[in-house]
Design an enzyme around this catalytic site. Sequence first.
Site, PDB file in Angstrom:
ATOM      1  N   GLU A  99       0.849  -1.203   0.000  1.00 10.55           N
ATOM      2  CA  GLU A  99       0.000   0.000   0.000  1.00 10.55           C
ATOM      3  C   GLU A  99       0.878   1.245   0.000  1.00 10.55           C
ATOM      4  O   GLU A  99       2.005   1.216   0.499  1.00 10.55           O
ATOM      5  CB  GLU A  99      -0.866   0.017   1.267  1.00 10.55           C
ATOM      6  CG  GLU A  99      -2.267  -0.507   1.084  1.00 10.55           C
ATOM      7  CD  GLU A  99      -3.212   0.492   0.411  1.00 10.55           C
ATOM      8  OE1 GLU A  99      -2.748   1.368  -0.342  1.00 10.55           O
ATOM      9  OE2 GLU A  99      -4.423   0.392   0.651  1.00 10.55           O
ATOM     10  N   ASP A 100       0.333   2.338  -0.529  1.00  8.81           N
ATOM     11  CA  ASP A 100       1.032   3.618  -0.413  1.00  8.81           C
ATOM     12  C   ASP A 100       0.845   4.197   0.985  1.00  8.81           C
ATOM     13  O   ASP A 100       1.787   4.613   1.637  1.00  8.81           O
ATOM     14  CB  ASP A 100       0.546   4.611  -1.493  1.00  8.81           C
ATOM     15  CG  ASP A 100      -0.965   4.781  -1.516  1.00  8.81           C
ATOM     16  OD1 ASP A 100      -1.691   4.035  -0.818  1.00  8.81           O
ATOM     17  OD2 ASP A 100      -1.444   5.668  -2.253  1.00  8.81           O
ATOM     18  N   ASP A 103      -4.716   5.044   5.889  1.00  6.99           N
ATOM     19  CA  ASP A 103      -5.322   6.221   6.503  1.00  6.99           C
ATOM     20  C   ASP A 103      -6.367   5.727   7.519  1.00  6.99           C
ATOM     21  O   ASP A 103      -6.024   5.412   8.655  1.00  6.99           O
ATOM     22  CB  ASP A 103      -5.921   7.064   5.368  1.00  6.99           C
ATOM     23  CG  ASP A 103      -6.516   8.383   5.830  1.00  6.99           C
ATOM     24  OD1 ASP A 103      -6.317   8.750   6.986  1.00  6.99           O
ATOM     25  OD2 ASP A 103      -7.165   9.052   5.010  1.00  6.99           O
ATOM     26  N   PHE A 152      -2.818  15.660   4.969  1.00  9.99           N
ATOM     27  CA  PHE A 152      -2.843  15.184   3.584  1.00  9.99           C
ATOM     28  C   PHE A 152      -1.461  15.307   2.934  1.00  9.99           C
ATOM     29  O   PHE A 152      -0.804  16.346   3.059  1.00  9.99           O
ATOM     30  CB  PHE A 152      -3.878  15.972   2.776  1.00  9.99           C
ATOM     31  CG  PHE A 152      -4.207  15.299   1.488  1.00  9.99           C
ATOM     32  CD1 PHE A 152      -5.100  14.239   1.449  1.00  9.99           C
ATOM     33  CD2 PHE A 152      -3.604  15.706   0.302  1.00  9.99           C
ATOM     34  CE1 PHE A 152      -5.384  13.585   0.259  1.00  9.99           C
ATOM     35  CE2 PHE A 152      -3.874  15.069  -0.890  1.00  9.99           C
ATOM     36  CZ  PHE A 152      -4.769  14.009  -0.917  1.00  9.99           C
ATOM     37  N   ARG A 165       1.406  12.774  -8.513  1.00 14.35           N
ATOM     38  CA  ARG A 165       1.983  11.431  -8.342  1.00 14.35           C
ATOM     39  C   ARG A 165       3.439  11.384  -8.821  1.00 14.35           C
ATOM     40  O   ARG A 165       4.226  10.567  -8.382  1.00 14.35           O
ATOM     41  CB  ARG A 165       1.187  10.395  -9.147  1.00 14.35           C
ATOM     42  CG  ARG A 165      -0.238  10.194  -8.671  1.00 14.35           C
ATOM     43  CD  ARG A 165      -0.807   8.921  -9.293  1.00 14.35           C
ATOM     44  NE  ARG A 165      -2.255   8.848  -9.225  1.00 14.35           N
ATOM     45  CZ  ARG A 165      -2.933   8.362  -8.193  1.00 14.35           C
ATOM     46  NH1 ARG A 165      -2.295   7.943  -7.131  1.00 14.35           N
ATOM     47  NH2 ARG A 165      -4.246   8.312  -8.208  1.00 14.35           N
TER      48      ARG A 165
HETATM   49  P1  IMP Z   1      -8.021   4.306   3.844  1.00 17.19           P
HETATM   50  O1  IMP Z   1      -8.990   3.321   3.269  1.00 17.19           O
HETATM   51  O2  IMP Z   1      -8.726   5.449   4.540  1.00 17.19           O
HETATM   52  O3  IMP Z   1      -6.958   3.703   4.711  1.00 17.19           O
HETATM   53  O4  IMP Z   1      -7.366   5.045   2.622  1.00 17.19           O
HETATM   54  C1  IMP Z   1      -6.358   4.547   1.864  1.00 17.19           C
HETATM   55  C2  IMP Z   1      -6.284   5.229   0.521  1.00 17.19           C
HETATM   56  O5  IMP Z   1      -6.720   6.599   0.562  1.00 17.19           O
HETATM   57  C3  IMP Z   1      -4.850   5.274   0.069  1.00 17.19           C
HETATM   58  O6  IMP Z   1      -4.507   4.103  -0.629  1.00 17.19           O
HETATM   59  C4  IMP Z   1      -4.791   6.532  -0.755  1.00 17.19           C
HETATM   60  O7  IMP Z   1      -5.151   6.256  -2.074  1.00 17.19           O
HETATM   61  C5  IMP Z   1      -5.833   7.449  -0.145  1.00 17.19           C
HETATM   62  N1  IMP Z   1      -5.221   8.429   0.797  1.00 17.19           N
HETATM   63  C6  IMP Z   1      -5.355   8.461   2.135  1.00 17.19           C
HETATM   64  N2  IMP Z   1      -4.658   9.483   2.681  1.00 17.19           N
HETATM   65  C7  IMP Z   1      -4.062  10.119   1.647  1.00 17.19           C
HETATM   66  C8  IMP Z   1      -3.184  11.274   1.554  1.00 17.19           C
HETATM   67  O8  IMP Z   1      -2.787  11.930   2.555  1.00 17.19           O
HETATM   68  N3  IMP Z   1      -2.772  11.609   0.302  1.00 17.19           N
HETATM   69  C9  IMP Z   1      -3.156  10.932  -0.813  1.00 17.19           C
HETATM   70  N4  IMP Z   1      -3.963   9.866  -0.781  1.00 17.19           N
HETATM   71  C10 IMP Z   1      -4.414   9.456   0.444  1.00 17.19           C
END
Ligand code: IMP
Length: 175
Positions: A99-100, A103, A152, A165
Amino acid sequence: MQIRDKHFDIFISAKKIKKRIQDLAVQINADYVDKNPVFLSILNGAFIFTADMFREISIPAEVSFIKLKSYRKMESSGKVKELIGLEHNIFGRNIIIVEDIVDTGKTLNHILQEFEALGAKSIEILTLLHKPEATKNPVSLKYVGFEIPDKFVVGYGLDYDGYGRNLADLYKIVE
Ligand code: IMP
């Protein structure tokens, strides 16, 4: 630095990211010796991280890419996410999900649920970034590049509204 209507400051340099990736790779190369892992990268955000990480892997390993597609169900207002692109047979394999950023943890929980039925031998998570304060759906993260505040970020594969990106470094929003 500006992307659309938002300002961003440099946060983590490409050099620092590279060093961290090398350290994580040392760990993974040791943990997965003789385990022939499959790296499953979650598109789009993780593509750059995956490419850099995978080149530091020196043991036999495979890589594949998957995506979560959101669509609206006609009969309800809720968004449904469908896992697409999983062509690899993961039965009996040691999986490392890449994963990147984690969150809220929602995405990963969803993916892990879908994977439960597929009979992987083991599943671990590798994420470049984790926002612990934001993670409402707890998930066990084996390899984390950096723990960051709930702000963010863009760059190094992560986007704001589709842009950013391509930035080599990671940037944090200026509020
Ligand atoms: P989660 O399901 O809330 O954990 O979100 C994960 C996904 O939300 C990541 O794979 C990102 O694509 C996007 N995301 C969450 N936070 C950020 C951020 O700070 N910058 C860019 N993308 C984010």
